[in-house]
Design an enzyme around this catalytic site. Structure first.
Site, PDB file in Angstrom:
ATOM      1  N   HIS A 195      -9.812  -6.153   0.793  1.00  0.00           N
ATOM      2  CA  HIS A 195      -9.723  -7.064   1.946  1.00  0.00           C
ATOM      3  C   HIS A 195      -8.291  -7.544   2.119  1.00  0.00           C
ATOM      4  O   HIS A 195      -7.460  -7.371   1.218  1.00  0.00           O
ATOM      5  CB  HIS A 195     -10.626  -8.291   1.733  1.00  0.00           C
ATOM      6  CG  HIS A 195     -10.171  -9.163   0.600  1.00  0.00           C
ATOM      7  ND1 HIS A 195     -10.371  -8.828  -0.721  1.00  0.00           N
ATOM      8  CD2 HIS A 195      -9.487 -10.345   0.570  1.00  0.00           C
ATOM      9  CE1 HIS A 195      -9.857  -9.758  -1.496  1.00  0.00           C
ATOM     10  NE2 HIS A 195      -9.301 -10.694  -0.742  1.00  0.00           N
ATOM     11  N   ASP A 210      -6.338 -11.322   3.057  1.00  0.00           N
ATOM     12  CA  ASP A 210      -6.657 -12.748   3.154  1.00  0.00           C
ATOM     13  C   ASP A 210      -6.334 -13.213   4.574  1.00  0.00           C
ATOM     14  O   ASP A 210      -5.274 -12.886   5.107  1.00  0.00           O
ATOM     15  CB  ASP A 210      -5.845 -13.554   2.120  1.00  0.00           C
ATOM     16  CG  ASP A 210      -6.245 -13.211   0.683  1.00  0.00           C
ATOM     17  OD1 ASP A 210      -7.310 -12.599   0.495  1.00  0.00           O
ATOM     18  OD2 ASP A 210      -5.487 -13.562  -0.240  1.00  0.00           O
ATOM     19  N   HIS A 247      -5.964  -5.833  -0.715  1.00  0.00           N
ATOM     20  CA  HIS A 247      -6.050  -5.882  -2.175  1.00  0.00           C
ATOM     21  C   HIS A 247      -7.499  -5.938  -2.622  1.00  0.00           C
ATOM     22  O   HIS A 247      -8.399  -6.194  -1.806  1.00  0.00           O
ATOM     23  CB  HIS A 247      -5.249  -7.083  -2.724  1.00  0.00           C
ATOM     24  CG  HIS A 247      -5.642  -8.404  -2.134  1.00  0.00           C
ATOM     25  ND1 HIS A 247      -5.312  -8.802  -0.857  1.00  0.00           N
ATOM     26  CD2 HIS A 247      -6.370  -9.433  -2.654  1.00  0.00           C
ATOM     27  CE1 HIS A 247      -5.792 -10.001  -0.624  1.00  0.00           C
ATOM     28  NE2 HIS A 247      -6.450 -10.412  -1.701  1.00  0.00           N
ATOM     29  N   ARG A 262     -11.636 -11.788 -16.734  1.00  0.00           N
ATOM     30  CA  ARG A 262     -10.466 -12.183 -15.931  1.00  0.00           C
ATOM     31  C   ARG A 262     -10.771 -13.513 -15.273  1.00  0.00           C
ATOM     32  O   ARG A 262     -11.870 -13.719 -14.732  1.00  0.00           O
ATOM     33  CB  ARG A 262     -10.208 -11.112 -14.868  1.00  0.00           C
ATOM     34  CG  ARG A 262      -9.099 -11.467 -13.870  1.00  0.00           C
ATOM     35  CD  ARG A 262      -8.855 -10.311 -12.894  1.00  0.00           C
ATOM     36  NE  ARG A 262      -8.029 -10.703 -11.778  1.00  0.00           N
ATOM     37  CZ  ARG A 262      -6.705 -10.555 -11.739  1.00  0.00           C
ATOM     38  NH1 ARG A 262      -6.062 -10.019 -12.751  1.00  0.00           N
ATOM     39  NH2 ARG A 262      -6.031 -10.950 -10.677  1.00  0.00           N
TER      40      ARG A 262
HETATM   41  C1  LIG Z   1     -16.857 -11.579   3.355  1.00  0.00           C
HETATM   42  C2  LIG Z   1     -16.161 -12.674   3.483  1.00  0.00           C
HETATM   43  C3  LIG Z   1     -15.752 -13.543   2.344  1.00  0.00           C
HETATM   44  C4  LIG Z   1     -14.592 -14.328   2.941  1.00  0.00           C
HETATM   45  C5  LIG Z   1     -15.169 -14.598   4.322  1.00  0.00           C
HETATM   46  C6  LIG Z   1     -15.572 -13.190   4.748  1.00  0.00           C
HETATM   47  O1  LIG Z   1     -16.496 -13.170   5.802  1.00  0.00           O
HETATM   48  C7  LIG Z   1     -14.296 -12.414   5.111  1.00  0.00           C
HETATM   49  C8  LIG Z   1     -13.046 -13.010   4.437  1.00  0.00           C
HETATM   50  C9  LIG Z   1     -13.315 -13.434   2.987  1.00  0.00           C
HETATM   51  C10 LIG Z   1     -12.200 -14.279   2.392  1.00  0.00           C
HETATM   52  C11 LIG Z   1     -11.126 -13.472   1.634  1.00  0.00           C
HETATM   53  C12 LIG Z   1     -10.039 -14.454   1.136  1.00  0.00           C
HETATM   54  C13 LIG Z   1     -10.638 -15.697   0.469  1.00  0.00           C
HETATM   55  O2  LIG Z   1     -11.156 -15.343  -0.816  1.00  0.00           O
HETATM   56  C14 LIG Z   1     -11.783 -16.294   1.321  1.00  0.00           C
HETATM   57  C15 LIG Z   1     -12.229 -17.653   0.778  1.00  0.00           C
HETATM   58  C16 LIG Z   1     -11.338 -16.359   2.743  1.00  0.00           C
HETATM   59  O3  LIG Z   1     -10.842 -17.307   3.334  1.00  0.00           O
HETATM   60  O4  LIG Z   1     -11.609 -15.165   3.376  1.00  0.00           O
HETATM   61  C17 LIG Z   1     -12.880 -15.250   1.452  1.00  0.00           C
HETATM   62  C18 LIG Z   1     -14.164 -15.633   2.226  1.00  0.00           C
HETATM   63  C19 LIG Z   1     -15.256 -16.167   1.293  1.00  0.00           C
HETATM   64  O5  LIG Z   1     -15.317 -15.822   0.112  1.00  0.00           O
HETATM   65  O6  LIG Z   1     -16.101 -16.913   1.811  1.00  0.00           O
HETATM   66  O1  LIG Z   2      -9.303 -12.785  -8.275  1.00  0.00           O
HETATM   67  C1  LIG Z   2      -8.301 -12.220  -7.907  1.00  0.00           C
HETATM   68  O2  LIG Z   2      -7.422 -11.853  -8.671  1.00  0.00           O
HETATM   69  C2  LIG Z   2      -8.098 -11.962  -6.423  1.00  0.00           C
HETATM   70  C3  LIG Z   2      -9.255 -12.460  -5.607  1.00  0.00           C
HETATM   71  C4  LIG Z   2      -8.998 -12.442  -4.156  1.00  0.00           C
HETATM   72  O3  LIG Z   2      -8.346 -11.570  -3.639  1.00  0.00           O
HETATM   73  C5  LIG Z   2      -9.554 -13.523  -3.330  1.00  0.00           C
HETATM   74  O4  LIG Z   2     -10.236 -14.408  -3.891  1.00  0.00           O
HETATM   75  O5  LIG Z   2      -9.316 -13.506  -2.111  1.00  0.00           O
HETATM   76 FE   LIG Z   3      -7.844 -12.008  -1.586  1.00  0.00          FE
END
Ligand SMILES: C=C1C[C@]23C[C@@]1(O)CC[C@H]2[C@@]12CC[C@H](O)[C@@](C)(C(=O)O1)[C@H]2[C@@H]3C(=O)O
Ligand SMILES: O=C(O)CCC(=O)C(=O)O
Ligand SMILES: [Fe+2]
Length: 338
Positions: A209, A211, A266, A276
């Site tokens: 994904h 961020d 990543h 981890r």
């Molecule tokens: C599948 C998902 C988890 C996420 C929200 C989403 O719909 C798409 C983006 C995902 C992500 C990736 C980065 C961060 O870990 C996170 C908190 C964010 O802001 O976007 C996660 C979301 C999540 O875990 O709820």
């Molecule tokens: O746990 C990690 O090292 C990365 C996790 C990550 O990419 C995320 O939480 O968005």
């Molecule tokens: Fe991430």
């Protein structure tokens, strides 16, 4: 497949994706010393090329890092029934295996928290009924120190890009309404996946994904697993370094620089032997903030590559998407060639 993990949690991995194991080690990762006068141009170069760099000489006290890591492990080592009392993540709280609400799963458990110290979820704190204040202060000290470093990094990036004023990016994170969050991830060792590993496959901890926010500041213990995707599509493993931080460019920064800086794709792979623990601060702007290319960065005739949207609109759309989706696609302009 049923797995008895060390922590007694995360017992099934049959629904979790695997991916090709072979990935070279990313030996040429840009390492930025915050005290180096060249750091601003090196950062910009790293963000253009990889969307990721490592920060040393960051001035975040090691004591804050180790204290929070030990609090986090204290939590993740609790019985499952106790941890579940801090869930589900809606959006804040404890989660296990499920990531987001759209069907993504991974070999992971986590705590998602608001990065605003005033709003540390009550639901989460109830689990720490013996010592909620110790957990709260470990989280707050750590987040405060990491935020200070994130502001400095964004100011150096702005300098390096000749953006004026130099706080054009950092002020979005400093804003009291900034929509930032914080995540503690735990990837227990998965001995069962050794069998998979022999056949050249690996179990996915956190699927690929980008961020969505402006930048993410990641710190992990000395267990590898993080990989990034290079411009040519190859995946490389980022060697772990428990004393340093990794900065990821997020989608919002890609848009604000009109695609000059790239958000980095990543993922994290599960380890067969070691657990981890990672802690990530996701710096986002206020919900009402328009996410558009910064005017001081745009050439005279340069057009925005993206339709205008607010962070609230982007976030709503991102949270409806699957982890691996290319979320910026919905906001890209179809530019005419003449
Ligand atoms: C599948 C998902 C988890 C996420 C929200 C989403 O719909 C798409 C983006 C995902 C992500 C990736 C980065 C961060 O870990 C996170 C908190 C964010 O802001 O976007 C996660 C979301 C999540 O875990 O709820
Ligand atoms: O746990 C990690 O090292 C990365 C996790 C990550 O990419 C995320 O939480 O968005
Ligand atoms: Fe991430």
């Amino acid at each position: 497949m049923v797995v008895q993990s060390q922590s007694g949690t995360l017992t099934h991995c049959s629904s979790i994706k695997t991916c090709n194991k072979a990935a070279a080690v990313f030996t040429s990762i840009p390492v930025i010393n915050l005290g180096d006068p060249e750091s601003k141009s090196l950062m910009v170069k790293a963000c253009e090329e990889y969307g990721l760099f490592k920060v040393v000489n960051h001035r975040v006290p090691m004591e804050f890092i180790t204290r929070l890591e030990s609090e986090a492990l204290g939590f993740f080592n609790l019985p499952q029934s106790e941890k579940d009392r801090a869930g589900p993540p809606d959006p804040f709280g404890y989660g296990s295996k499920r990531i987001g609400t759209n069907g993504d799963v991974g070999w992971i458990e986590y705590l998602l928290l608001n990065a605003n110290p005033q709003v540390l979820s009550l639901k989460t704190l109830t689990v720490f009924r013996q010592n909620p204040e110790i957990f709260r202060s470990a989280v707050n000290d750590y987040i405060q120190a990491v935020k200070t470093m994130a502001y400095e990094v964004l100011e150096l990036i702005a300098d390096g890009l000749k953006i004026e004023p130099r706080d054009a990016l950092s002020k979005l994170l400093r804003d009291e309404n900034s929509d930032s969050c914080f995540r503690l991830n735990h990837y227990p060792p998965c001995p069962e996946s050794e069998a998979l590993s022999l056949s050249g496959r690996n179990l996915v901890g956190f699927g690929e994904h980008t961020d969505p926010q402006i930048i993410s500041v990641l710190r992990s213990n000395n267990t590898s697993g993080l990989q990034i995707c290079l411009k040519d599509g190859t995946w490389v493993s980022v060697p772990s370094d428990e004393t340093s931080f990794f900065i990821n460019v997020g989608d919002a920064l890609q848009v604000m620089t009109n695609g000059r800086l790239k958000s980095v794709r990543h993922r994290v792979l599960a380890n067969t032997q070691k657990s981890r623990v990672s802690m990530i601060y996701f710096g986002g702007p206020p919900l009402s903030q328009k996410i558009v290319p910064l005017t001081s960065l745009m050439g005279k005739q340069e057009e925005s590559l993206y339709n205008e949207f607010t962070w609230s609109e982007y976030k709503t759309s991102a949270y409806k998407s699957r982890l691996a989706d290319y979320r910026l696609g919905l906001f890209e302009k179809t530019l005419s060639t003449n």
